[in-house]
Design a protein around this motif. Structure first.
Motif, PDB file in Angstrom:
ATOM      1  N   PHE A 409       0.292  -1.456  -0.004  1.00 19.36           N
ATOM      2  CA  PHE A 409      -0.068   0.335  -0.069  1.00 19.36           C
ATOM      3  C   PHE A 409       0.943   1.309  -0.158  1.00 19.36           C
ATOM      4  O   PHE A 409       1.740   1.885   0.299  1.00 19.36           O
ATOM      5  N   THR A 410       0.292   2.279  -0.564  1.00 21.04           N
ATOM      6  CA  THR A 410       0.729   3.425  -0.627  1.00 21.04           C
ATOM      7  C   THR A 410       0.632   4.141   0.770  1.00 21.04           C
ATOM      8  O   THR A 410      -0.461   3.608   2.069  1.00 21.04           O
ATOM      9  N   LYS A 411       1.099   4.614   1.208  1.00 27.45           N
ATOM     10  CA  LYS A 411       1.889   5.595   2.245  1.00 27.45           C
ATOM     11  C   LYS A 411       0.286   6.706   3.291  1.00 27.45           C
ATOM     12  O   LYS A 411       0.042   6.075   3.952  1.00 27.45           O
ATOM     13  N   SER A 412      -0.736   6.828   2.713  1.00 29.60           N
ATOM     14  CA  SER A 412      -1.895   6.934   2.823  1.00 29.60           C
ATOM     15  C   SER A 412      -2.779   5.793   2.896  1.00 29.60           C
ATOM     16  O   SER A 412      -4.002   6.344   3.743  1.00 29.60           O
ATOM     17  N   LEU A 413      -2.239   4.835   2.526  1.00 30.08           N
ATOM     18  CA  LEU A 413      -2.966   3.591   3.231  1.00 30.08           C
ATOM     19  C   LEU A 413      -2.713   2.321   3.728  1.00 30.08           C
ATOM     20  O   LEU A 413      -3.018   1.091   4.269  1.00 30.08           O
ATOM     21  N   LYS A 414      -1.559   3.053   4.105  1.00 29.55           N
ATOM     22  CA  LYS A 414      -0.919   2.306   5.534  1.00 29.55           C
ATOM     23  C   LYS A 414      -1.133   2.132   6.935  1.00 29.55           C
ATOM     24  O   LYS A 414      -0.735   0.585   6.790  1.00 29.55           O
ATOM     25  N   ASN A 415      -3.022   1.914   6.237  1.00 30.00           N
ATOM     26  CA  ASN A 415      -3.658   1.702   7.964  1.00 30.00           C
ATOM     27  C   ASN A 415      -4.404   0.458   7.472  1.00 30.00           C
ATOM     28  O   ASN A 415      -5.388   0.034   8.815  1.00 30.00           O
ATOM     29  N   VAL A 416      -4.869  -0.078   6.216  1.00 29.78           N
ATOM     30  CA  VAL A 416      -5.690  -0.449   5.842  1.00 29.78           C
ATOM     31  C   VAL A 416      -4.946  -2.576   7.100  1.00 29.78           C
ATOM     32  O   VAL A 416      -6.296  -2.323   7.060  1.00 29.78           O
ATOM     33  N   PRO A 417      -4.321  -2.925   6.618  1.00 29.74           N
ATOM     34  CA  PRO A 417      -4.178  -3.658   7.500  1.00 29.74           C
ATOM     35  C   PRO A 417      -4.397  -3.948   8.158  1.00 29.74           C
ATOM     36  O   PRO A 417      -5.446  -4.695   9.887  1.00 29.74           O
ATOM     37  N   LEU A 418      -4.249  -2.906  10.402  1.00 28.04           N
ATOM     38  CA  LEU A 418      -4.779  -2.525  11.161  1.00 28.04           C
ATOM     39  C   LEU A 418      -5.897  -2.611  11.182  1.00 28.04           C
ATOM     40  O   LEU A 418      -6.663  -3.108  11.928  1.00 28.04           O
ATOM     41  N   PHE A 419      -6.786  -1.658  10.407  1.00 36.19           N
ATOM     42  CA  PHE A 419      -8.310  -1.133  10.242  1.00 36.19           C
ATOM     43  C   PHE A 419      -9.047  -2.709  10.285  1.00 36.19           C
ATOM     44  O   PHE A 419      -9.816  -3.307  11.194  1.00 36.19           O
ATOM     45  N   SER A 420      -8.205  -3.286   9.291  1.00 35.45           N
ATOM     46  CA  SER A 420      -9.382  -5.013   8.839  1.00 35.45           C
ATOM     47  C   SER A 420      -9.274  -5.915   9.051  1.00 35.45           C
ATOM     48  O   SER A 420      -9.877  -6.527   9.863  1.00 35.45           O
ATOM     49  N   ALA A 421      -8.413  -5.429   9.901  1.00 31.37           N
ATOM     50  CA  ALA A 421      -7.926  -6.736  11.161  1.00 31.37           C
ATOM     51  C   ALA A 421      -7.990  -7.195  12.744  1.00 31.37           C
ATOM     52  O   ALA A 421      -7.845  -6.890  13.728  1.00 31.37           O
ATOM     53  N   THR A 422      -8.656  -5.465  12.320  1.00 29.71           N
ATOM     54  CA  THR A 422      -9.734  -5.157  14.166  1.00 29.71           C
ATOM     55  C   THR A 422     -10.855  -5.076  14.254  1.00 29.71           C
ATOM     56  O   THR A 422     -11.512  -4.502  15.087  1.00 29.71           O
ATOM     57  N   HIS A 423     -12.030  -5.866  13.024  1.00 33.70           N
ATOM     58  CA  HIS A 423     -12.794  -5.358  13.257  1.00 33.70           C
ATOM     59  C   HIS A 423     -13.845  -6.160  14.284  1.00 33.70           C
ATOM     60  O   HIS A 423     -14.396  -6.234  14.121  1.00 33.70           O
ATOM     61  N   HIS A 424     -13.470  -7.088  14.718  1.00 37.67           N
ATOM     62  CA  HIS A 424     -13.634  -7.631  16.232  1.00 37.67           C
ATOM     63  C   HIS A 424     -13.167  -8.182  16.970  1.00 37.67           C
ATOM     64  O   HIS A 424     -13.531  -8.171  18.282  1.00 37.67           O
ATOM     65  N   GLU A 425     -12.575  -6.694  17.620  1.00 38.16           N
ATOM     66  CA  GLU A 425     -12.635  -6.278  19.086  1.00 38.16           C
ATOM     67  C   GLU A 425     -13.924  -5.096  20.091  1.00 38.16           C
ATOM     68  O   GLU A 425     -14.390  -4.699  18.652  1.00 38.16           O
ATOM     69  N   LEU A 426     -13.752  -6.233  19.895  1.00 38.47           N
ATOM     70  CA  LEU A 426     -15.256  -4.693  21.044  1.00 38.47           C
ATOM     71  C   LEU A 426     -14.711  -3.853  22.226  1.00 38.47           C
ATOM     72  O   LEU A 426     -13.351  -3.686  23.414  1.00 38.47           O
ATOM     73  N   LEU A 427     -15.323  -2.660  22.303  1.00 39.55           N
ATOM     74  CA  LEU A 427     -14.652  -1.363  23.404  1.00 39.55           C
ATOM     75  C   LEU A 427     -14.588  -1.958  25.398  1.00 39.55           C
ATOM     76  O   LEU A 427     -13.800  -2.076  25.242  1.00 39.55           O
ATOM     77  N   ASN A 428     -15.549  -3.345  25.268  1.00 37.70           N
ATOM     78  CA  ASN A 428     -14.765  -3.639  26.680  1.00 37.70           C
ATOM     79  C   ASN A 428     -14.046  -4.615  26.416  1.00 37.70           C
ATOM     80  O   ASN A 428     -13.230  -5.076  27.934  1.00 37.70           O
ATOM     81  N   GLY A 429     -12.991  -5.289  25.331  1.00 36.50           N
ATOM     82  CA  GLY A 429     -11.793  -6.023  25.705  1.00 36.50           C
ATOM     83  C   GLY A 429     -12.130  -7.033  25.725  1.00 36.50           C
ATOM     84  O   GLY A 429     -11.422  -8.227  25.764  1.00 36.50           O
TER      85      GLY A 429
END
Length: 502
Positions: A409-429
């Motif tokens: 990914f280009t620099k502006s898209l560097k967080n795509v891996p983080l966002f895509s792999a965090t979608h099952h995290e829940l606010l209460n841990g």
């Protein structure tokens, strides 16, 4: 000399324009920038830009300072195609590659192959007079389009002819513009190909199961709707949140790729309908028919050898009926448990009672009614996945990260891996894979969490439950938010504005 100074200033300005053009990769913005800079360079009141594609001229940009200043300016311009012909001024330049410097378009000799079309002037009460029309050629001499400048103006806003002295400089600008257009189109083509590969890959993985087909596309659409709604908020929790086009693109890629790790999950688990597979259930049915047949055979065998003690109190037919009834009841119960998504304490006790039963096969071996593996699957209390299978499903998140982090990914898209792999995290841990809490979870991932759950609830019937209405799914989302698992503000925005109706 003053003329030399002016020429140096023009060349310096031309260089600055070239730098500006080379740094813009968005084609739509680039085309507007080309016309704007060319107008400023020549003090032109108006300008147009045409792109040559597939044997047609596409009218892409129209700028007019006089009309812009009027109380009722022109509505937004929409590109449209024109026939490629020498009869029009732009068409003539596109075909011949010649520069046209016209002092008065209304005084063109009739002997010329081209003519001026006054329709625009008549519709808008505008007077076109002088025109400088330049072909935009790349370094190989290929004509990519036409730059048309209209009405050179002096300091008192009088219309003048375009001076001959500016032609070489404007031609140089047009050449720089052509190279910039070529690069921007190439980048756009590569980007379109990249996006197509991502969407195709995600859609293909979704389509492994009829129950998840279209899931990633819908998650991407819902996410975009939420981000756009956040951009409109001037008060409340999202007043300071704004998704730039780059951040919007980053969110879109993360949404499309959030489930790509499911490529490593076996289809028999991904699309599991019941606790046992069809083959495993067929094996149990065959075994129970064998148990019934062996029991009936033993009754008749006892009667043949005169073992009255075995028949005491019941006739043979009654004993046969009891065996058949018992086996059928046990088998039907197992079928019910196999299809059920919830196993009560009472049902678990009944299942364990059946599992404790044994029969003697023809070799004299004592065999349990159910194997340990079958008991393990049938004893699942909620849903139809064992703990091991559920872990395999959860592992798709880490697999997603492992796959997506290797995409360049280009620099502006560097967080795509983080966002895509965090979608099952829940606010209460209580989510996975890292058990992140609160602000440890990026807002992009919190958006994905909400829409992922919503689509799972409302999409086509899943193996383990019927599809819910948006209203019922909304109740579940609000309950999840109340329990501290989903972001309440995002849930409220999504439901209150009915963004799911996109």
């Amino acid at each position: 000399m003053p003329e030399d100074r002016v020429l140096q200033e023009q060349i310096q300005k031309l260089n600055q324009i070239g730098i500006a053009l080379s740094s813009e990769i968005n084609l739509e913005k680039l085309l507007g920038l080309i016309v704007r800079e060319a107008r400023g360079f020549t003090n032109a009141d108006a300008g147009s830009l045409y792109i040559l594609e597939d044997g047609k001229l596409f009218f892409y940009v129209a700028q007019n300072e006089t009309l812009r200043r009027r109380p009722n300016p022109l509505p937004g311009f929409k590109p449209y195609p024109l026939p490629l012909s020498k009869k029009s001024i732009a068409g003539y330049v596109a075909i011949t590659g010649e520069i046209l410097n016209i002092e008065d378009v209304y005084s063109l000799p009739e002997t010329l192959p081209y003519n001026f079309n006054p329709d625009f002037d008549l519709r808008n009460n505008y007077v076109t007079k002088s025109m400088l029309v330049i072909p935009m050629k790349d370094r190989q001499g290929e004509i990519l389009g036409v730059l048309q400048l209209i009405n050179a103006m002096d300091e008192t806003c009088n219309t003048l002819p375009f001076p001959k002295s500016v032609e070489p400089l404007v031609m140089s600008l047009a050449s720089q513009a052509a190279v910039a257009i070529r690069n921007a189109k190439l980048i756009a083509d590569i980007k379109a190909l990249f996006e197509a590969l991502i969407r195709y890959s995600a859609s293909a993985i979704d389509a492994r199961s009829p129950h998840t087909a279209g899931h990633s596309r819908r998650v991407a659409a819902y996410s975009k709707a939420i981000a756009l709604a956040m951009n409109d908020q001037t008060t409340g929790p999202f007043a300071d949140v704004f998704f730039t086009p780059e951040k919007m693109e980053e969110l879109s890629y993360a949404a499309w790729l959030h489930d790509i790790g499911k490529i490593g999950v076996p289809e028999k688990i991904l699309d599991k309908k019941n606790k046992l597979s069809h083959e495993a259930m067929a094996t149990i049915e065959t075994r129970f028919q064998l148990i019934k047949a062996l029991g009936i055979a033993r009754i008749w065998q006892d009667r043949a050898i005169g073992n009255e003690s075995e028949l005491e109190g019941d006739s043979v037919s009654e004993q046969v009926r009891k065996i058949e009834q018992e086996i059928e009841e046990d088998l039907n119960f197992i079928k019910k448990v196999n299809r059920s998504n919830f196993l009560s304490d009472k049902d678990l006790a009944t299942l364990q009672a059946i599992a404790s039963k044994t029969y003697e096969n023809t070799a004299g071996d004592t065999i349990p009614y159910l194997s340990e593996e079958e008991i393990k699957y049938l004893s699942v209390r909620k849903g139809n996945l064992t703990a091991e299978e559920y872990k395999m499903i959860q592992a798709h998140v880490q697999q997603t990260y492992n796959i997506v982090k290797n995409i360049p990914f280009t620099k502006s898209l560097k967080n795509v891996p983080l966002f895509s792999a965090t979608h099952h995290e829940l606010l209460n841990g209580t989510g996975y894979p890292k058990g992140l809490k609160g602000n440890e979870i990026p807002i992009q991932a919190r958006i994905l969490s909400v829409v992922d759950v919503f689509d799972a609830l409302t999409a086509i019937d899943r193996p383990y439950r019927r599809a819910l209405t948006p209203e019922k799914a909304g109740e579940i989302l609000r309950a999840e938010a109340k329990e501290g698992r989903l972001d309440k503000d995002i849930v409220d925005l999504f439901l209150d504005k009915e963004l799911y109706r996109i």
